[in-house]
Design an enzyme around this catalytic site. Structure first.
Site, PDB file in Angstrom:
ATOM      1  N   GLU A   5       1.006  -1.359  -0.254  1.00 17.17           N
ATOM      2  CA  GLU A   5      -0.201   0.145  -0.250  1.00 17.17           C
ATOM      3  C   GLU A   5       0.804   0.980  -0.470  1.00 17.17           C
ATOM      4  O   GLU A   5       2.223   1.071   0.811  1.00 17.17           O
ATOM      5  CB  GLU A   5      -0.773   0.127   1.612  1.00 17.17           C
ATOM      6  CG  GLU A   5      -1.743  -0.735   1.548  1.00 17.17           C
ATOM      7  CD  GLU A   5      -2.863  -0.784   2.337  1.00 17.17           C
ATOM      8  OE1 GLU A   5      -3.469  -2.102   2.746  1.00 17.17           O
ATOM      9  OE2 GLU A   5      -2.395  -0.366   3.260  1.00 17.17           O
ATOM     10  N   CYS A  26       2.533   8.887   1.685  1.00 19.40           N
ATOM     11  CA  CYS A  26       3.167   7.894   2.461  1.00 19.40           C
ATOM     12  C   CYS A  26       3.806   6.563   2.072  1.00 19.40           C
ATOM     13  O   CYS A  26       2.682   5.293   1.260  1.00 19.40           O
ATOM     14  CB  CYS A  26       1.676   7.650   3.691  1.00 19.40           C
ATOM     15  SG  CYS A  26       1.973   6.467   4.976  1.00 19.40           S
ATOM     16  N   CYS A  78       4.476  -7.096   8.547  1.00 15.00           N
ATOM     17  CA  CYS A  78       5.593  -6.072   9.782  1.00 15.00           C
ATOM     18  C   CYS A  78       6.195  -7.013  10.631  1.00 15.00           C
ATOM     19  O   CYS A  78       4.871  -8.036  11.164  1.00 15.00           O
ATOM     20  CB  CYS A  78       5.261  -4.121  10.140  1.00 15.00           C
ATOM     21  SG  CYS A  78       6.503  -3.586  11.502  1.00 15.00           S
ATOM     22  N   CYS A 133       3.240  -4.614  17.000  1.00 17.54           N
ATOM     23  CA  CYS A 133       2.506  -3.565  17.804  1.00 17.54           C
ATOM     24  C   CYS A 133       1.316  -3.420  17.329  1.00 17.54           C
ATOM     25  O   CYS A 133       0.514  -3.696  16.933  1.00 17.54           O
ATOM     26  CB  CYS A 133       3.055  -1.740  17.581  1.00 17.54           C
ATOM     27  SG  CYS A 133       4.296  -1.786  16.837  1.00 17.54           S
ATOM     28  N   CYS A 138      -1.658  -2.268  15.755  1.00 20.44           N
ATOM     29  CA  CYS A 138      -1.751  -1.883  14.480  1.00 20.44           C
ATOM     30  C   CYS A 138      -1.767  -3.392  13.447  1.00 20.44           C
ATOM     31  O   CYS A 138      -1.595  -4.293  14.116  1.00 20.44           O
ATOM     32  CB  CYS A 138      -0.069  -1.556  14.110  1.00 20.44           C
ATOM     33  SG  CYS A 138       0.600  -1.640  12.189  1.00 20.44           S
ATOM     34  N   CYS A 163      -9.770  -0.096   4.496  1.00 24.13           N
ATOM     35  CA  CYS A 163      -8.306  -0.817   4.023  1.00 24.13           C
ATOM     36  C   CYS A 163      -8.767  -1.663   4.187  1.00 24.13           C
ATOM     37  O   CYS A 163      -8.443  -3.197   3.435  1.00 24.13           O
ATOM     38  CB  CYS A 163      -6.682  -0.112   4.593  1.00 24.13           C
ATOM     39  SG  CYS A 163      -6.705   1.179   3.859  1.00 24.13           S
TER      40      CYS A 163
HETATM   41  S1  SF4 Z   1       3.386   0.489  14.166  1.00 24.46           S
HETATM   42 FE1  SF4 Z   1       4.724  -1.262  14.960  1.00 24.46          FE
HETATM   43  S2  SF4 Z   1       3.987  -3.314  13.614  1.00 24.46           S
HETATM   44 FE2  SF4 Z   1       2.544  -2.068  13.179  1.00 24.46          FE
HETATM   45  S3  SF4 Z   1       4.209  -1.742  11.242  1.00 24.46           S
HETATM   46 FE3  SF4 Z   1       5.114   0.323  12.223  1.00 24.46          FE
HETATM   47  S4  SF4 Z   1       6.617  -0.842  13.541  1.00 24.46           S
HETATM   48 FE4  SF4 Z   1       5.663  -2.683  12.218  1.00 24.46          FE
END
Ligand code: SF4
Length: 444
Positions: free
Chosen positions: A169, A187, A194, A198, A201, A415
């Site tokens: 994205e 962005c 990832c 987190c 997220c 999304c």
């Molecule tokens: S908030 Fe944390 S989990 Fe989400 S993309 Fe950023 S580093 Fe990765």
């Protein structure tokens, strides 16, 4: 309830501005609960593998011709992608293929200014040169736009389909007046998924696939420029992924964005949740770009509950590295802080945060991000009153603070819809993927 339009080229013939394709648009009107801001960077949701072959995949898979011998372009040989190469490298490539140097300059113009995606469309260049590039296995390195989501305020999210059919994205955020955009921020993603997980997220919840290559980062900016028919003025590395886990490609892309696409270093922001040893590495490059560190908590104990990777990088070590970053670069560090109702949004948290920043030195700025709930999230959005009280507590302690504005694309809505539509195959989990283990080992 507001309306969001999804343009989906994969399920119908697609026409989007200058793409040169004919056919009708496939418009899907969706109702979403709110069109909130593009919240934290890193909260852009995950898009996973799509099981169809792309045109770009076919081109790259056919590269079997032996590499050109020039040492100047040797480092690019494994991929043979033009996008990401400097003017000097393109000039050397032209010479290697029996052309004059100025042909490299023309190549540079065609790739970065004209944004032409296929070598056969470089009509300014002699056919023999184009054939030479093809025969040597070169491609421009641009991906297809798989789908486009446009919000009522003009914010646009693109899904790009990479050579291995994975989707990433990228978001274009225009700020303008009645005459059109005066600032356009891209962005960009730095990884597919990832690994840092987190807790707030959606990307982190979905797993990780791989790092993006330099050209896969750069092409996101070109795709945004093409979509808006306007040059990108600002770039934030706040899309999918943790940029510091892919620092080599991020730095290469940064060079290209600055030198080849002519985006000022001060207009580029690199965001991180914190990966040991990488802030120091970044500082050594003395870039004039902004470092944005996602804190989300004023103390180590609370931070570990929100950002699990914080266990490997204590808050005091982060603050020391940020202080050194400021001393080395003279660039103010920005701290991102997602406000989660009842978790980290109380006045005492703000006071603790101000104390933390005061101990760390000067040159800091706090960017507050009232959380927008995503599907399945345990967190809630803070009240306006709580946000105002938090801001007041910071300002009264002389901390400069801003509250990120609500934008048209809400991660949980637009999304989420895309993810439901396109995610078919799960990404690898951290424990499944030996490449990830080695990435983390290198970074840490
Ligand atoms: S908030 Fe944390 S989990 Fe989400 S993309 Fe950023 S580093 Fe990765």
């Amino acid at each position: 309830m507001k309306s969001l339009e999804v343009l989906c080229p994969s399920s119908s013939p697609f026409h989007w501005r200058n793409r040169g394709r004919s056919g009708t648009q496939n418009r899907i009107e969706m109702l979403i609960p709110s069109m909130a801001m593009l919240q934290h960077a890193c909260s852009v949701p995950l898009i996973r593998l799509v099981g169809t072959r792309s045109r770009s995949f076919t081109i790259i898979a056919s590269r079997s011709v032996s590499p050109i011998a020039s040492p100047a372009v040797a480092s690019k040989m494994d991929s043979r992608v033009l996008l990401g190469m400097s003017e000097q490298e393109l000039q050397q490539l032209a010479v290697d293929l029996g052309q004059q140097t100025y042909r490299g300059k023309q190549l540079h113009h065609l790739i970065y200014q004209r944004k032409i995606k296929e070598i056969q469309d470089f009509s300014q260049l002699p056919q023999a040169f184009r054939n030479g590039l093809h025969e040597a296995g070169w491609s421009v390195g641009r991906s297809l736009v798989h789908s486009t989501v446009k919000a009522a305020d003009g914010t646009v999210k693109l899904l790009l389909k990479l050579e291995d059919n994975r989707l990433i994205e990228t978001v274009g955020i225009p700020v303008g007046d009645e005459k059109g955009p005066i600032r356009l921020t891209a962005c960009v993603s730095s990884q597919v998924g990832c690994p840092l997980r987190c807790s707030f997220c959606a990307t982190g919840k979905g797993g990780y696939s791989r790092n993006l290559k330099q050209h896969e980062i750069v092409e996101q900016v070109l795709a945004i420029e093409e979509t808006f028919e306007h040059r990108v003025t600002n770039v934030v590395f706040m899309g999918m992924g943790e940029p510091m886990l892919n620092l080599k490609s991020v730095l290469e892309a940064h060079r290209c964005l600055n030198k080849d696409i002519q985006i000022g270093q001060r207009m580029i922001t690199i965001s991180t949740v914190g990966v040991p040893n990488t802030i120091r590495k970044l500082a050594a490059h003395k870039l004039q770009s902004t470092l944005a560190v996602s804190l989300h908590a004023p103390n180590q104990k609370l931070r570990e509950t929100i950002v699990p990777s914080a266990r490997s990088y204590p808050l005091d070590a982060i603050m020391k590295d940020c202080k050194d970053y400021f001393l080395q670069t003279s660039r103010r560090v920005s701290f991102e802080y997602a406000l989660l109702a009842g978790v980290n949004d109380r006045v005492e948290h703000a006071i603790e945060l101000a104390d933390l920043l005061r101990e760390g030195g000067s040159g800091y700025h706090v960017n507050l991000i009232p959380f927008n709930p995503i599907e399945g999230s345990e967190y809630k959005r803070p009240s306006k009153k709580a946000v105002q009280a938090f801001v007041g507590a910071l300002e009264s302690r002389k901390v400069t603070v801003s509250v990120r504005q609500t934008r048209g694309l809400d991660a949980s809505a637009a999304c989420g819809q895309l993810r439901n539509k396109f995610q078919k195959t799960p990404l690898l989990s951290t424990s499944d993927d030996p490449r990830l283990q080695s990435d983390l080992a290198v970074a840490c």
